[in-house]
Write an enzyme that holds these catalytic residues in place. Sequence first.
Site, short mmCIF file in Angstrom:
data_model
loop_
_atom_site.label_atom_id
_atom_site.label_comp_id
_atom_site.label_asym_id
_atom_site.label_seq_id
_atom_site.Cartn_x
_atom_site.Cartn_y
_atom_site.Cartn_z
N SER A 303 0.81 -1.22 0.00
CA SER A 303 0.00 0.00 0.00
C SER A 303 0.84 1.26 0.00
O SER A 303 1.91 1.32 0.62
CB SER A 303 -0.91 0.02 1.23
N HIS A 377 -7.46 0.05 6.07
CA HIS A 377 -7.06 -1.34 6.30
C HIS A 377 -7.15 -1.72 7.78
O HIS A 377 -7.59 -2.84 8.11
CB HIS A 377 -5.65 -1.59 5.76
#
Length: 451
Positions: A303, A377
């Site tokens: 990410s 997340h």
Amino acid sequence: MNMTFLQEMFNSITQRDALLRRKHPETLTPDHHQLVKACQALLASDGEASSIALASRALALYQRLSEGEKRAFFKRLADDFAAEPKQIDSAYQAYQQARDNHTLQALFEACEPRRQELFRRLNLATDGTYDLVKMREDLLQLLREEPDLAPIDDDFAHLFGSWFNRGFLMLKRIDWNTPASILEKIIRYEAVHEIQDWNDLRRRLDARDRRCFAFFHPAIGDEPLIFVEVALHKGLPSRIQPILAGEEDGLADPDDADTAAFFGISNCQTGLRGISFGNFLIKQVVQELSQELPQLKHFVTLSPVPGFAQWLAEQQQEDQWPEPIREALDALETPNWQQDKAREERLKTAIRPLAAHYLVDQKNRHGLPLNPVARFHLGNGAELHRINWLGDVSTKGMKQAAGLMVNYLYVLDDIERNHENYTAKATVACSSEVRDLARRARKLAKGETTK
């Protein structure tokens, strides 16, 4: 009665109405006053067929408004289509006296803004759901300048939360055999790592070591809501460039992979911002991949860390960090600093603890992590697992995060516990490695030495 026949009749009415509008666009003047009248007529309608035609006309009129007229229309929505105070007062007085379910329901109905019923009726039109999503997209662009319009957005969010419930969403795998119209949208909507051309897309859909999944909604047709790109991998990946180039590990067979790496999650519809699909998407993709490739052991992201470079620049002005740290950070101003090994090592030593501190300790005004990707997340139950130095050396990656990328690890047995701890206490689940880096940063801030 034959319901199929009725549905075909209603569709015929709206399609004929759309055809007439295309042939005679001058019949609808692009003026918000006309649209308000059309909306009032729609609310007054009590026939389903006529309501469908009125909804279709109103939405067509909205689409032809100028930006200024759209702004004026939203203001009228806020003022003229709110709940009626007198009805609320009357319903509340009735509830105070009776305190039963009947008067409570009447109070609920009185408190609901008329806009919500208007949106429900507009949704009757062919493609009405998608048109309302685009309408909210226009509204979101105005909210910063027009905060008084926020209640309209609350109404959209309330309705969309029901209309786009997980039970209505369809997960589809995207591959090279997917219709070209959808593949074109995947190229256009990719928001994390730009897809350069059709050859680039084909690499990302390679059946050997790539997977792509998207959520669709039956009322939106072939417009994806959100999609995720997955790289099958040996071990946890730390760099994005080899993945994008199709070079990482050169897997010849999907069965050789032990890790599924989510390297791109793109929301496609701005008008659905804040309507959560990502948590459902990741969990269902994990299930799909586990069934197809039961040997997979790790489900992890690679990410970006948007906003980290800006935060670092602000830290350079702070006195809380020791002089060696501030001097090291000055090297970020040097072009291509990553090509100088000595400078790069000094920055690595300084920045990785600061990155852990940023992701673990820095909070927004709601007490949640400052970084939006971390919020996403961690809120889905992942663990902040590893900070990857120079994980993205693209121009964008260096500009937004000094090249850093992060692995968020999804451990199936831990997802629910992590999610609950994050929701209840804003606890950031992280690995011992990240925890140690954050602790080192806190010691540096206090002027303590670290090992």
